[in-house]
Design an enzyme around this catalytic site. Structure first.
Site, PDB file in Angstrom:
ATOM      1  CE  LYS A 176      -0.223  -0.176  -2.782  1.00  0.00           C
ATOM      2  NZ  LYS A 176       0.117   1.196  -3.206  1.00  0.00           N
TER       3      LYS A 176
HETATM    4  C1  LIG Z   1      -5.994   0.486  -4.414  1.00  0.00           C
HETATM    5  C2  LIG Z   1      -4.841   0.539  -5.364  1.00  0.00           C
HETATM    6  N1  LIG Z   1      -4.927  -0.120  -6.529  1.00  0.00           N
HETATM    7  C3  LIG Z   1      -3.919  -0.121  -7.419  1.00  0.00           C
HETATM    8  C4  LIG Z   1      -2.756   0.550  -7.168  1.00  0.00           C
HETATM    9  C5  LIG Z   1      -1.695   0.569  -8.216  1.00  0.00           C
HETATM   10  O1  LIG Z   1      -0.529  -0.090  -7.813  1.00  0.00           O
HETATM   11  P1  LIG Z   1       0.830   0.088  -8.652  1.00  0.00           P
HETATM   12  O2  LIG Z   1       1.464   1.352  -8.183  1.00  0.00           O
HETATM   13  O3  LIG Z   1       1.625  -1.132  -8.284  1.00  0.00           O
HETATM   14  O4  LIG Z   1       0.462   0.111 -10.078  1.00  0.00           O
HETATM   15  C6  LIG Z   1      -2.607   1.244  -5.964  1.00  0.00           C
HETATM   16  C7  LIG Z   1      -1.355   1.958  -5.692  1.00  0.00           C
HETATM   17  O5  LIG Z   1      -1.197   2.746  -4.823  1.00  0.00           O
HETATM   18  C8  LIG Z   1      -3.670   1.239  -5.031  1.00  0.00           C
HETATM   19  O6  LIG Z   1      -3.592   1.913  -3.876  1.00  0.00           O
END
Ligand SMILES: Cc1ncc(COP(=O)(O)O)c(C=O)c1O
Length: 391
Positions: free
Chosen positions: A189
């Site tokens: 990210k």
């Molecule tokens: C649109 C979206 N929401 C939520 C997430 C979840 O993030 P995390 O991996 O920090 O839980 C991601 C992860 O790639 C994502 O692309």
């Protein structure tokens, strides 16, 4: 003779931008003897809250955890409905299922690939409890349009801003605009703590609930119980979760936060160069830039005009790979996955825009450690593939 459209080594799809600064900050946490949730996490929370102009920021170990806690704090219950987009990652809808509620998918706008506010109102029922938009690639959804519907029916907007830090909507930072906003600090990210997330809200009651539920549902500031100011006593008020962020992660996050604007400007420059040097290639459709705000440029989502090419998307990605350029696809719409298809009886055509755009989407590498040469290699590869495979 070397082929100018094929680089020597594989360009990864994503890389974190880490250096001595993160190492130094992590070392000071290690040296302190306090490595899990503590003062570094608290400092990261207040610095992040200030950055997005939110009253509260609660650091957790993923955006998935952040979204889960946010929906739990709103009181989402079995049988309730949450309106969301199918054009997203697993996390967005699975958190609704964690609480036995139902994700009600609504199709996306063709240009932005964000949830279409014009369709949201038609999906409202007496069971609707929230709207959960995603800012795909880091480009803000139409928050005014979504908030108008939410206000009309009296339910909150919970933003999945996993891609959208730092980003703005109409001049204001994403994170201080809706009832709750959740960010991701996953390895790929725009800022990273390896794994991590943040919940931002101005609502005192929800913030308190998220904080308590992020650490076993035990009375607040439980993390202090091993410190000088803490006490051994605590009370469990609900069966909570183990979602707290460590100080090691927070140390990394604090440095990344300071670098966020610089890293964003580098990604914006890469996006601008891609868009400038691919503008005369009619076989590809370029992603929209920020119209209503600053784009975080987490992803550069190209779309292929398949009718102008003799190869399909899969082959296009293989051709990139053969030129040593990694690429990806964002996203396989959730309603096309076996779980959502079988549980809710969805077919690909239920959300035709999401399905059609997914079928022709290719994400190119875009991250702040890419060199000018890397960027030009990507452009050369795309141009070369199109030149060889146009109809
Ligand atoms: C649109 C979206 N929401 C939520 C997430 C979840 O993030 P995390 O991996 O920090 O839980 C991601 C992860 O790639 C994502 O692309």
């Amino acid at each position: 003779m070397p082929d100018p459209a094929r680089r020597e080594t594989l360009l990864p799809f994503a890389l974190p931008d880490l250096d001595e600064l993160e190492l130094r900050e992590i070392k000071s946490v290690l040296d302190s003897g306090w490595i899990t949730t503590g003062s570094a996490t608290k400092a990261f929370e207040s610095e992040f809250a200030a950055a997005v102009h939110a009253k509260h920021a609660i650091a957790v170990n993923s955006c998935t955890a952040a979204l889960h806690l946010a929906l739990e704090a709103l009181g989402l219950q079995k049988g309730d409905e949450v309106i969301t987009t199918p054009y997203t990652f697993a996390a967005t809808a699975e958190v609704i299922r964690y609480l036995d509620a139902r994700p009600v998918f609504v199709d996306v706008e063709e240009g932005s690939l964000n949830i279409d506010p014009a369709l949201v109102e038609r999906a409202v029922t007496e069971k609707t409890r929230a709207i959960l938009p995603v800012h795909i690639a880091g480009l803000s959804a139409d928050l005014d349009g979504l908030q108008a519907v939410a206000r009309k029916y009296g339910f909150p907007v919970v933003e999945d801003a996993a891609h959208a830090f730092p980003a703005t909507y109409k001049g204001k930072m994403i994170g201080g605009l809706s009832d709750v906003t959740c960010f991701s600090f996953y390895a790929t990210k725009t800022i990273t703590t390896a794994e991590g997330g943040m919940i931002c809200t101005d609502n005192d009651r929800w913030a308190e609930r998220c904080r308590i539920m992020s650490l076993h549902g035990i009375s607040k500031d439980a993390w202090k119980r091993y410190s000088a100011e803490g006490s051994w006593y605590y009370e469990i008020i609900a069966p909570g979760y183990k979602y707290n962020m460590t100080d090691i992660a927070a140390a990394m996050g604090r440095v990344q936060l300071r670098k966020a604007s610089f890293m964003r400007s580098k990604r914006a420059r890469i996006a601008a160069r891609f868009s400038e040097l691919l503008a005369d290639v009619p076989e590809v459709q370029l992603p929209p830039g920020g119209v209503d705000g600053e784009h975080a440029w987490h992803l550069y989502m190209l779309r292929l005009h398949l009718d102008r090419l003799t190869i399909d998307r899969k082959r296009f990605i293989e051709e990139l790979k053969s030129r040593n350029i990694s690429a990806s696809v964002h996203f396989i719409p959730l309603h096309c996955h076996p779980y959502y298809r079988d549980t809710f009886g969805h077919a690909p055509g239920d959300f035709p825009v999401a399905y059609r755009e997914y079928m022709r989407e290719v994400s190119l590498p875009i991250y702040s450690t890419m060199t000018d040469r890397d960027v030009d290699d990507v452009i050369a590869a795309v141009r070369d593939i199109v030149r060889l495979h146009r109809t």
